[in-house]
Each structure stands twice: as structure tokens, then as C-alpha cells.
Design a protein around this motif. Structure first.
Motif, PDB file in Angstrom:
ATOM      1  N   LYS A  48      -0.914   1.757   2.995  1.00 44.60           N
ATOM      2  CA  LYS A  48      -0.345   2.944   3.819  1.00 44.60           C
ATOM      3  C   LYS A  48       1.083   3.064   3.763  1.00 44.60           C
ATOM      4  CE  LYS A  48      -4.003   2.957   7.431  1.00 44.60           C
ATOM      5  NZ  LYS A  48      -4.327   2.059   8.736  1.00 44.60           N
ATOM      6  N   ARG A  49       1.738   1.929   3.436  1.00 49.56           N
ATOM      7  CA  ARG A  49       3.174   1.666   3.290  1.00 49.56           C
ATOM      8  C   ARG A  49       3.836   2.060   1.812  1.00 49.56           C
ATOM      9  NH1 ARG A  49       5.372  -1.435   8.163  1.00 49.56           N
ATOM     10  NH2 ARG A  49       3.448  -1.211   9.528  1.00 49.56           N
ATOM     11  N   LEU A  50       2.938   2.149   0.897  1.00 47.14           N
ATOM     12  CA  LEU A  50       3.496   2.417  -0.323  1.00 47.14           C
ATOM     13  C   LEU A  50       4.228   3.439  -0.764  1.00 47.14           C
ATOM     14  CD1 LEU A  50       0.379   1.504  -2.582  1.00 47.14           C
ATOM     15  CD2 LEU A  50       2.293  -0.073  -2.195  1.00 47.14           C
ATOM     16  N   LYS A  51       4.302   4.378   0.148  1.00 50.16           N
ATOM     17  CA  LYS A  51       4.947   5.786   0.149  1.00 50.16           C
ATOM     18  C   LYS A  51       6.319   5.639   0.615  1.00 50.16           C
ATOM     19  CE  LYS A  51       0.997   8.859   0.126  1.00 50.16           C
ATOM     20  NZ  LYS A  51       0.692   8.971  -1.369  1.00 50.16           N
ATOM     21  N   ASN A  52       6.756   4.515   1.332  1.00 46.98           N
ATOM     22  CA  ASN A  52       7.936   4.310   1.759  1.00 46.98           C
ATOM     23  C   ASN A  52       8.531   2.495   1.666  1.00 46.98           C
ATOM     24  OD1 ASN A  52      10.140   3.150   3.891  1.00 46.98           O
ATOM     25  ND2 ASN A  52       9.516   5.505   4.869  1.00 46.98           N
ATOM     26  N   LYS A  53       9.381   2.647   0.657  1.00 42.51           N
ATOM     27  CA  LYS A  53       9.686   1.181   0.238  1.00 42.51           C
ATOM     28  C   LYS A  53      10.217   0.523   1.430  1.00 42.51           C
ATOM     29  CE  LYS A  53      12.555  -1.089  -2.997  1.00 42.51           C
ATOM     30  NZ  LYS A  53      13.478  -1.107  -4.042  1.00 42.51           N
ATOM     31  N   ASP A  74      10.738  -9.211  -4.227  1.00 43.65           N
ATOM     32  CA  ASP A  74      11.293  -8.049  -4.962  1.00 43.65           C
ATOM     33  C   ASP A  74      10.559  -7.978  -6.153  1.00 43.65           C
ATOM     34  OD1 ASP A  74      13.650  -8.273  -3.109  1.00 43.65           O
ATOM     35  OD2 ASP A  74      14.877  -9.083  -4.613  1.00 43.65           O
ATOM     36  N   ARG A  75      10.020  -8.772  -6.795  1.00 45.38           N
ATOM     37  CA  ARG A  75       9.047  -8.389  -8.089  1.00 45.38           C
ATOM     38  C   ARG A  75       7.602  -7.834  -7.638  1.00 45.38           C
ATOM     39  NH1 ARG A  75       4.594 -10.502 -10.063  1.00 45.38           N
ATOM     40  NH2 ARG A  75       4.373 -12.215  -8.632  1.00 45.38           N
ATOM     41  N   ILE A  76       7.000  -8.288  -6.708  1.00 50.96           N
ATOM     42  CA  ILE A  76       5.802  -7.730  -6.278  1.00 50.96           C
ATOM     43  C   ILE A  76       6.123  -6.192  -5.535  1.00 50.96           C
ATOM     44  CG2 ILE A  76       4.977  -9.741  -5.874  1.00 50.96           C
ATOM     45  CD1 ILE A  76       4.466  -9.243  -2.793  1.00 50.96           C
ATOM     46  N   ILE A  77       7.229  -6.111  -5.069  1.00 47.22           N
ATOM     47  CA  ILE A  77       7.622  -4.883  -4.299  1.00 47.22           C
ATOM     48  C   ILE A  77       7.295  -3.792  -5.392  1.00 47.22           C
ATOM     49  CG2 ILE A  77       9.235  -3.534  -3.207  1.00 47.22           C
ATOM     50  CD1 ILE A  77       9.579  -5.920  -1.344  1.00 47.22           C
ATOM     51  N   GLN A  78       8.107  -4.256  -6.589  1.00 42.96           N
ATOM     52  CA  GLN A  78       8.350  -3.244  -7.577  1.00 42.96           C
ATOM     53  C   GLN A  78       6.885  -3.045  -8.295  1.00 42.96           C
ATOM     54  OE1 GLN A  78      10.897  -1.402  -8.280  1.00 42.96           O
ATOM     55  NE2 GLN A  78      12.200  -2.366  -6.902  1.00 42.96           N
ATOM     56  N   GLU A  79       6.238  -3.940  -8.265  1.00 42.72           N
ATOM     57  CA  GLU A  79       4.933  -3.783  -9.011  1.00 42.72           C
ATOM     58  C   GLU A  79       3.956  -2.952  -8.107  1.00 42.72           C
ATOM     59  OE1 GLU A  79       2.505  -7.227 -10.262  1.00 42.72           O
ATOM     60  OE2 GLU A  79       4.296  -8.243 -10.617  1.00 42.72           O
ATOM     61  N   MET A  80       3.925  -3.129  -6.775  1.00 43.76           N
ATOM     62  CA  MET A  80       3.268  -2.369  -5.786  1.00 43.76           C
ATOM     63  C   MET A  80       3.682  -0.633  -5.931  1.00 43.76           C
ATOM     64  SD  MET A  80       2.645  -4.781  -2.631  1.00 43.76           S
ATOM     65  CE  MET A  80       1.823  -6.279  -2.522  1.00 43.76           C
ATOM     66  N   LEU A  81       5.220  -0.687  -6.059  1.00 47.33           N
ATOM     67  CA  LEU A  81       5.496   0.797  -5.879  1.00 47.33           C
ATOM     68  C   LEU A  81       5.091   1.597  -7.443  1.00 47.33           C
ATOM     69  CD1 LEU A  81       8.848   0.251  -4.169  1.00 47.33           C
ATOM     70  CD2 LEU A  81       6.999   1.110  -3.269  1.00 47.33           C
ATOM     71  N   GLU A 128      -7.645   0.619 -12.260  1.00 44.72           N
ATOM     72  CA  GLU A 128      -8.446   0.205 -11.287  1.00 44.72           C
ATOM     73  C   GLU A 128      -8.338   0.849  -9.894  1.00 44.72           C
ATOM     74  OE1 GLU A 128      -7.840  -4.206 -10.604  1.00 44.72           O
ATOM     75  OE2 GLU A 128      -6.143  -3.833 -11.673  1.00 44.72           O
ATOM     76  N   ASN A 129      -9.043   0.501  -9.131  1.00 42.17           N
ATOM     77  CA  ASN A 129      -8.799   0.886  -7.586  1.00 42.17           C
ATOM     78  C   ASN A 129      -7.570   0.474  -7.125  1.00 42.17           C
ATOM     79  OD1 ASN A 129      -9.092   0.110  -4.800  1.00 42.17           O
ATOM     80  ND2 ASN A 129     -11.073   1.094  -4.745  1.00 42.17           N
ATOM     81  N   ILE A 130      -6.837   0.998  -6.280  1.00 42.15           N
ATOM     82  CA  ILE A 130      -5.390   0.738  -5.702  1.00 42.15           C
ATOM     83  C   ILE A 130      -5.763  -0.431  -4.959  1.00 42.15           C
ATOM     84  CG2 ILE A 130      -5.571   2.131  -3.719  1.00 42.15           C
ATOM     85  CD1 ILE A 130      -2.384   1.363  -5.809  1.00 42.15           C
ATOM     86  N   PHE A 131      -6.902  -0.650  -4.100  1.00 39.46           N
ATOM     87  CA  PHE A 131      -6.942  -1.890  -3.422  1.00 39.46           C
ATOM     88  C   PHE A 131      -7.231  -3.010  -4.182  1.00 39.46           C
ATOM     89  CE2 PHE A 131      -7.630   1.327  -0.290  1.00 39.46           C
ATOM     90  CZ  PHE A 131      -7.417   0.972   0.879  1.00 39.46           C
ATOM     91  N   GLU A 132      -7.820  -2.841  -5.205  1.00 39.04           N
ATOM     92  CA  GLU A 132      -8.106  -4.078  -6.199  1.00 39.04           C
ATOM     93  C   GLU A 132      -6.756  -4.526  -6.950  1.00 39.04           C
ATOM     94  OE1 GLU A 132     -11.165  -3.098  -9.007  1.00 39.04           O
ATOM     95  OE2 GLU A 132     -12.716  -2.685  -7.297  1.00 39.04           O
ATOM     96  N   HIS A 133      -5.929  -3.591  -7.166  1.00 38.35           N
ATOM     97  CA  HIS A 133      -4.703  -3.684  -7.768  1.00 38.35           C
ATOM     98  C   HIS A 133      -3.782  -4.465  -6.960  1.00 38.35           C
ATOM     99  CE1 HIS A 133      -1.385  -2.970 -10.973  1.00 38.35           C
ATOM    100  NE2 HIS A 133      -0.781  -2.403  -9.934  1.00 38.35           N
ATOM    101  N   ILE A 134      -3.536  -4.093  -5.862  1.00 36.59           N
ATOM    102  CA  ILE A 134      -2.757  -4.473  -4.930  1.00 36.59           C
ATOM    103  C   ILE A 134      -3.124  -6.137  -4.682  1.00 36.59           C
ATOM    104  CG2 ILE A 134      -2.069  -4.675  -2.323  1.00 36.59           C
ATOM    105  CD1 ILE A 134      -0.671  -2.483  -4.121  1.00 36.59           C
ATOM    106  N   ASN A 135      -4.624  -6.161  -4.635  1.00 39.78           N
ATOM    107  CA  ASN A 135      -5.080  -7.757  -4.357  1.00 39.78           C
ATOM    108  C   ASN A 135      -4.716  -8.290  -5.531  1.00 39.78           C
ATOM    109  OD1 ASN A 135      -6.557  -9.444  -2.928  1.00 39.78           O
ATOM    110  ND2 ASN A 135      -8.444  -9.061  -3.618  1.00 39.78           N
ATOM    111  N   ASP A 136      -4.817  -8.197  -6.824  1.00 38.63           N
ATOM    112  CA  ASP A 136      -4.395  -8.935  -7.882  1.00 38.63           C
ATOM    113  C   ASP A 136      -2.926  -9.059  -7.724  1.00 38.63           C
ATOM    114  OD1 ASP A 136      -6.792  -8.791  -9.044  1.00 38.63           O
ATOM    115  OD2 ASP A 136      -6.435  -7.002 -10.371  1.00 38.63           O
TER     116      ASP A 136
END
Length: 87
Positions: A38-43, A76-83, A2-10
Motif C-alpha cells: 500500500k505504501r509503495l506509491k509514496n517513498k 536504503d537498498r531494500i527501499i530502492q528494490e521495492m520502489l 512474479e506477484n508483487i507480494f512474492e517479490h516483496i517477500n523475497d
């Protein structure tokens, strides 16, 4: 995927650090998504921004120096999911 914006919103909707419920969270956290993407490329930038949300935007009492803080494990969990959404 899905669209990255929708995925992050989920991901954010499941996070709900202020217990507003999933449906309300889908609307409440949308304003953060463009900056998160915008920040996904830098943890480290992503971590800093999410900590900013917890401390300055939502005033959850989050303490980034306390590994036992109630939001630390969830953060920590959501950071891993987003990355992982970038792969």
C-alpha cells in the motif's frame, strides 16, 4: 514479473535485520507485506513504515537520525528494490 507480494517477500527475506535466516524470514515478515504494498506509491510513507518495523516491531535499536547506523545502508537498498518493483 512474479506477484508483487512474492517479490516483496523475497526482498524482505534477504533483508533479515534480526538475523533469523532467509527461510524463517519468509514467514516472519509476511504480515508486513500488505502494508508495504500500500505504501509503495509514496517513498516517504514506505520509509516511515520500514523504520517503524525496525524500531517498534523488531526492536533493532535503529536510529533514523544516524546515517552510519548498521541498518541504514541496508534499509536504503531494500527501499530502492521495492520502489523499482513498481516500474
Amino acid at each position: 514479473m512474479e506477484n508483487i507480494f512474492e517479490h516483496i517477500n523475497d526482498i524482505l527475506s534477504d533483508w533479515v535485520p534480526i538475523n533469523v535466516g532467509r527461510n524463517l524470514a519468509k514467514d516472519k515478515y509476511q504480515k508486513y507485506i500488505p502494508t508495504i504494498v500500500k505504501r509503495l506509491k509514496n517513498k516517504n510513507d514506505l520509509i516511515s513504515y520500514l523504520e517503524h518495523i525496525l524500531t517498534d516491531e523488531l526492536d533493532t535499536g535503529y536510529d533514523k537520525n544516524n546515517d552510519k547506523h548498521k541498518h541504514k545502508q541496508e534499509l536504503d537498498r531494500i527501499i530502492q528494490e521495492m520502489l523499482s518493483s513498481q516500474k
